[in-house]
Motif scaffolding. Sequence first.
Motif, PDB file in Angstrom:
ATOM      1  N   GLN A 191       0.825  -1.209   0.000  1.00  0.00           N
ATOM      2  CA  GLN A 191       0.000   0.000   0.000  1.00  0.00           C
ATOM      3  C   GLN A 191       0.858   1.257   0.000  1.00  0.00           C
ATOM      4  OE1 GLN A 191      -2.785  -0.019   3.283  1.00  0.00           O
ATOM      5  NE2 GLN A 191      -4.471  -0.613   1.956  1.00  0.00           N
ATOM      6  N   ILE A 192       1.916   1.244   0.803  1.00  0.00           N
ATOM      7  CA  ILE A 192       2.789   2.413   0.879  1.00  0.00           C
ATOM      8  C   ILE A 192       3.362   2.742  -0.492  1.00  0.00           C
ATOM      9  CG2 ILE A 192       4.991   3.235   1.792  1.00  0.00           C
ATOM     10  CD1 ILE A 192       4.314   1.785   4.410  1.00  0.00           C
ATOM     11  N   PHE A 193       3.797   1.705  -1.221  1.00  0.00           N
ATOM     12  CA  PHE A 193       4.350   1.954  -2.552  1.00  0.00           C
ATOM     13  C   PHE A 193       3.268   2.317  -3.559  1.00  0.00           C
ATOM     14  CE2 PHE A 193       8.266   0.357  -0.934  1.00  0.00           C
ATOM     15  CZ  PHE A 193       9.242   0.880  -1.778  1.00  0.00           C
ATOM     16  N   ASP A 194       2.111   1.714  -3.444  1.00  0.00           N
ATOM     17  CA  ASP A 194       1.031   2.050  -4.369  1.00  0.00           C
ATOM     18  C   ASP A 194       0.601   3.512  -4.235  1.00  0.00           C
ATOM     19  OD1 ASP A 194       1.045  -0.476  -5.401  1.00  0.00           O
ATOM     20  OD2 ASP A 194      -0.829  -1.134  -4.488  1.00  0.00           O
ATOM     21  N   SER A 202      -2.901   9.708  -9.865  1.00  0.00           N
ATOM     22  CA  SER A 202      -3.183   8.565 -10.716  1.00  0.00           C
ATOM     23  C   SER A 202      -3.473   7.317  -9.888  1.00  0.00           C
ATOM     24  CB  SER A 202      -1.997   8.307 -11.659  1.00  0.00           C
ATOM     25  OG  SER A 202      -1.672   9.464 -12.390  1.00  0.00           O
ATOM     26  N   SER A 203      -3.784   6.230 -10.590  1.00  0.00           N
ATOM     27  CA  SER A 203      -4.053   4.948  -9.952  1.00  0.00           C
ATOM     28  C   SER A 203      -2.841   4.032 -10.075  1.00  0.00           C
ATOM     29  CB  SER A 203      -5.259   4.268 -10.610  1.00  0.00           C
ATOM     30  OG  SER A 203      -5.327   2.900 -10.243  1.00  0.00           O
ATOM     31  N   PRO A 204      -2.450   3.329  -9.020  1.00  0.00           N
ATOM     32  CA  PRO A 204      -1.310   2.407  -9.121  1.00  0.00           C
ATOM     33  C   PRO A 204      -1.571   1.263 -10.085  1.00  0.00           C
ATOM     34  CG  PRO A 204      -2.473   2.094  -7.040  1.00  0.00           C
ATOM     35  CD  PRO A 204      -3.035   3.323  -7.670  1.00  0.00           C
ATOM     36  N   TYR A 205      -2.840   0.988 -10.395  1.00  0.00           N
ATOM     37  CA  TYR A 205      -3.171  -0.074 -11.334  1.00  0.00           C
ATOM     38  C   TYR A 205      -3.069   0.384 -12.788  1.00  0.00           C
ATOM     39  CZ  TYR A 205      -4.886  -2.841  -7.416  1.00  0.00           C
ATOM     40  OH  TYR A 205      -4.976  -3.558  -6.241  1.00  0.00           O
ATOM     41  N   ARG A 206      -2.886   1.697 -12.991  1.00  0.00           N
ATOM     42  CA  ARG A 206      -2.805   2.230 -14.356  1.00  0.00           C
ATOM     43  C   ARG A 206      -1.533   3.042 -14.605  1.00  0.00           C
ATOM     44  NH1 ARG A 206      -8.965   4.658 -15.092  1.00  0.00           N
ATOM     45  NH2 ARG A 206     -10.109   2.813 -14.346  1.00  0.00           N
ATOM     46  N   PRO A 343      -8.871   0.662   5.567  1.00  0.00           N
ATOM     47  CA  PRO A 343      -8.753  -0.804   5.625  1.00  0.00           C
ATOM     48  C   PRO A 343      -8.525  -1.430   4.254  1.00  0.00           C
ATOM     49  CG  PRO A 343     -10.618  -0.042   6.927  1.00  0.00           C
ATOM     50  CD  PRO A 343     -10.128   1.133   6.150  1.00  0.00           C
ATOM     51  N   ASN A 344      -9.083  -0.800   3.206  1.00  0.00           N
ATOM     52  CA  ASN A 344      -8.976  -1.361   1.871  1.00  0.00           C
ATOM     53  C   ASN A 344      -8.746  -0.231   0.867  1.00  0.00           C
ATOM     54  OD1 ASN A 344      -9.245  -2.619  -0.622  1.00  0.00           O
ATOM     55  ND2 ASN A 344     -10.835  -4.019   0.094  1.00  0.00           N
ATOM     56  N   LEU A 345      -7.505  -0.086   0.401  1.00  0.00           N
ATOM     57  CA  LEU A 345      -7.178   0.974  -0.548  1.00  0.00           C
ATOM     58  C   LEU A 345      -7.907   0.769  -1.870  1.00  0.00           C
ATOM     59  CD1 LEU A 345      -5.497   3.486  -1.261  1.00  0.00           C
ATOM     60  CD2 LEU A 345      -3.632   1.955  -1.918  1.00  0.00           C
ATOM     61  N   ASP A 346      -8.157  -0.493  -2.241  1.00  0.00           N
ATOM     62  CA  ASP A 346      -8.832  -0.756  -3.517  1.00  0.00           C
ATOM     63  C   ASP A 346     -10.232  -0.158  -3.563  1.00  0.00           C
ATOM     64  OD1 ASP A 346      -6.639  -2.033  -4.472  1.00  0.00           O
ATOM     65  OD2 ASP A 346      -7.430  -4.061  -4.302  1.00  0.00           O
ATOM     66  N   ASP A 347     -10.898  -0.091  -2.413  1.00  0.00           N
ATOM     67  CA  ASP A 347     -12.230   0.515  -2.389  1.00  0.00           C
ATOM     68  C   ASP A 347     -12.162   1.984  -2.799  1.00  0.00           C
ATOM     69  OD1 ASP A 347     -13.321  -1.866  -1.591  1.00  0.00           O
ATOM     70  OD2 ASP A 347     -13.565  -1.307   0.517  1.00  0.00           O
ATOM     71  N   GLU A 348     -11.138   2.682  -2.318  1.00  0.00           N
ATOM     72  CA  GLU A 348     -10.993   4.092  -2.699  1.00  0.00           C
ATOM     73  C   GLU A 348     -10.659   4.228  -4.180  1.00  0.00           C
ATOM     74  OE1 GLU A 348      -8.889   8.285  -1.447  1.00  0.00           O
ATOM     75  OE2 GLU A 348      -8.121   6.448  -0.543  1.00  0.00           O
ATOM     76  N   LEU A 349      -9.776   3.374  -4.687  1.00  0.00           N
ATOM     77  CA  LEU A 349      -9.413   3.437  -6.098  1.00  0.00           C
ATOM     78  C   LEU A 349     -10.625   3.186  -6.983  1.00  0.00           C
ATOM     79  CD1 LEU A 349      -6.020   1.495  -5.933  1.00  0.00           C
ATOM     80  CD2 LEU A 349      -6.363   3.969  -6.019  1.00  0.00           C
ATOM     81  N   GLN A 350     -11.473   2.247  -6.580  1.00  0.00           N
ATOM     82  CA  GLN A 350     -12.698   1.986  -7.330  1.00  0.00           C
ATOM     83  C   GLN A 350     -13.603   3.213  -7.338  1.00  0.00           C
ATOM     84  OE1 GLN A 350     -14.197  -0.649  -9.016  1.00  0.00           O
ATOM     85  NE2 GLN A 350     -12.261  -1.762  -9.045  1.00  0.00           N
ATOM     86  N   GLU A 354     -13.242   4.477 -11.050  1.00  0.00           N
ATOM     87  CA  GLU A 354     -14.292   3.737 -11.744  1.00  0.00           C
ATOM     88  C   GLU A 354     -15.643   4.444 -11.624  1.00  0.00           C
ATOM     89  OE1 GLU A 354     -13.510   1.322 -13.643  1.00  0.00           O
ATOM     90  OE2 GLU A 354     -11.442   1.129 -12.946  1.00  0.00           O
ATOM     91  N   ARG A 355     -15.975   4.899 -10.409  1.00  0.00           N
ATOM     92  CA  ARG A 355     -17.294   5.510 -10.201  1.00  0.00           C
ATOM     93  C   ARG A 355     -17.262   7.035 -10.252  1.00  0.00           C
ATOM     94  NH1 ARG A 355     -17.152   2.106  -5.822  1.00  0.00           N
ATOM     95  NH2 ARG A 355     -17.621   3.785  -4.337  1.00  0.00           N
ATOM     96  N   GLY A 356     -16.082   7.634 -10.159  1.00  0.00           N
ATOM     97  CA  GLY A 356     -15.969   9.085 -10.263  1.00  0.00           C
ATOM     98  C   GLY A 356     -16.549   9.839  -9.089  1.00  0.00           C
ATOM     99  N   VAL A 357     -16.473   9.245  -7.879  1.00  0.00           N
ATOM    100  CA  VAL A 357     -17.017   9.896  -6.682  1.00  0.00           C
ATOM    101  C   VAL A 357     -15.982   9.844  -5.564  1.00  0.00           C
ATOM    102  CG1 VAL A 357     -19.381   9.295  -7.292  1.00  0.00           C
ATOM    103  CG2 VAL A 357     -18.049   7.748  -5.836  1.00  0.00           C
ATOM    104  N   PRO A 358     -16.055  10.744  -4.576  1.00  0.00           N
ATOM    105  CA  PRO A 358     -15.142  10.668  -3.432  1.00  0.00           C
ATOM    106  C   PRO A 358     -15.371   9.377  -2.651  1.00  0.00           C
ATOM    107  CG  PRO A 358     -16.239  12.810  -3.525  1.00  0.00           C
ATOM    108  CD  PRO A 358     -16.941  11.925  -4.504  1.00  0.00           C
ATOM    109  N   ALA A 359     -14.299   8.817  -2.125  1.00  0.00           N
ATOM    110  CA  ALA A 359     -14.399   7.567  -1.370  1.00  0.00           C
ATOM    111  C   ALA A 359     -15.002   7.822   0.006  1.00  0.00           C
ATOM    112  CB  ALA A 359     -13.018   6.940  -1.227  1.00  0.00           C
ATOM    113  N   ASP A 360     -15.747   6.842   0.505  1.00  0.00           N
ATOM    114  CA  ASP A 360     -16.316   6.939   1.847  1.00  0.00           C
ATOM    115  C   ASP A 360     -15.234   6.840   2.923  1.00  0.00           C
ATOM    116  OD1 ASP A 360     -18.933   7.200   0.961  1.00  0.00           O
ATOM    117  OD2 ASP A 360     -19.268   5.042   0.917  1.00  0.00           O
ATOM    118  N   ASP A 361     -14.185   6.089   2.631  1.00  0.00           N
ATOM    119  CA  ASP A 361     -13.113   5.874   3.609  1.00  0.00           C
ATOM    120  C   ASP A 361     -11.779   6.088   2.911  1.00  0.00           C
ATOM    121  OD1 ASP A 361     -11.728   5.251   5.872  1.00  0.00           O
ATOM    122  OD2 ASP A 361     -12.579   3.265   6.148  1.00  0.00           O
ATOM    123  N   PRO A 362     -11.397   7.349   2.687  1.00  0.00           N
ATOM    124  CA  PRO A 362     -10.220   7.640   1.865  1.00  0.00           C
ATOM    125  C   PRO A 362      -8.911   7.622   2.656  1.00  0.00           C
ATOM    126  CG  PRO A 362     -11.235   9.685   2.546  1.00  0.00           C
ATOM    127  CD  PRO A 362     -12.095   8.573   3.108  1.00  0.00           C
TER     128      PRO A 362
END
Length: 516
Positions: A191-194, A202-206, A343-350, A354-362
């Motif tokens: 997570q630290i590196f991502d 940007s997104s670490p997946y892209r 708890p889950n960085l992927d939720d924020e990235l999504q 993907e959804r174009g909205v602020p994350a609930d738990d950023p």
Amino acid sequence: MRVIVVGAGVGGLVAGLRLAHAGAQVTILEQGERAGGKLNVWKPDVPGVGTFRFDTGPHVLTMPWAIRELFDDLGEPMEEYLTLERTDPICRYHFPGDDPFDAPARPEDALRAIATRFPGDESGFRELLRYARRVHDVTVEPFLRQDFGAAVRGIPTAAQWRQLAEFLGLRPWRTLHALSARHLSDPKLRQIFDLYAFYNGSSPYRASAIFSIIAWVQWGDGTYYLRGGLRTYADALLRLAEKRGVEIRTGTTVDAIRIESGGATGVTVAGTDLAADAVVCNVDPLTAYARLIGPAHRPAAFTPERMESVPPSTSAFVLLLGVRGTPAGDFPHLSHYNSFLPPNLDDELQAIFERGVPADDPVIGVTCQSVTDPTAAPPGHTNLFVMTSPPAIGSRFEWNEQTEAGYRDRVLALLETRGRMPGLRERIVCEQRWTPRTFADRYGAWRGSLYGASSNGIKSGFFRPPNRASGVRGLYFVGGGTHPGGGLPLVTLSGKIVAEALRADYAGKKYARFSQ
């Protein structure tokens, strides 16, 4: 030679300074009441409490050699203007339900800390750092000190072929996440590196693995704070500008960049034309083409239809908070730089990509200048710079009074619980709030993005809008929206690239009276 610079951000100030040092007559026009762009300051005076000092823009200084190079080229001793202090730790990473991890300032110390906290990952970290240093060594000269794409005209030189081969040898088509997943086994360390992808929106997946260069920039070159706040860098540039006769007009909005016979001839301000031999634009190129440059002079890549399809980088939601309590007594778990991970960085990235909205738990970044510099807040108080990374302005989320207030309360509630700062809201004595709308309205940021076009994907990451405007002679772009990118050192290098390009383009012309 007369040069007009549109915008007094760091890139514009550096370009103007360098051109004035070379003998040009430079005028910088800034729509705000204070020069410096995002690198600014807020000093609220709270009755019965005292005066706080907040840096409103960048909070981290890396690649100090880029700053030193500017002062050296101007023949000025940097130490007379700036006091750099290396921060240790680089950052304190706070994980939900677990102890925080301090990232030590030096590579050898970081290796020992990782061996203790993340046993088995020290060899992978060593390989990542080795790769990051290689990226640094391969890319700084051809890609950060010049616009490589513009430098290659016709058939590349032998040196340029070699540089390109070395770059391709880095396998830049890999993503940052693929790189961290290959070398690191612990999900927290990955997570630290991502998070390095977040540093350019940007997104670490892209985003390309090339952005792992940030690891070497942080550990190899060092991470720094400027005594008195990073705003002191802008103040130093203003002192140097005055010394070299640069005219800076604040509160001056440029309505249009004048283009005649295929060349920039000045700007229009409040119905009055101001003539120049060249124009340097320190406004995001996407915003500039939409607002300042007539349709007849926009390249195909910058038509409204094409720009609509360009994905922006992330923006920022910022809270400047003056609070009761001290770091030592009330917030002992805070370092100067802090990152509270979800708890889950992927939720924020999504949510963002993907959804174009602020994350609930950023991810929540918290800079506490008071840890390093007690003068940033009155006695018994602390200043906090709180930041999250929501998407830029789009159709899926509207920033208005209601949504801003709701998101603010959400972030503060997370800091009270996950951030272990109970009762934070009751401690606040002064506050300022910034949203993507703030960045769009105040700084002309395209859709409120912090870094212009997104760096997701290899093409977006390395082919930013060029420093020389396409199809318009004498028009240049400088700053975070153009090459080589955002952040204090990169926009400082952008100012040098533009100044050198302009000098090269006008060398020998009768009216280009540059000193040698």
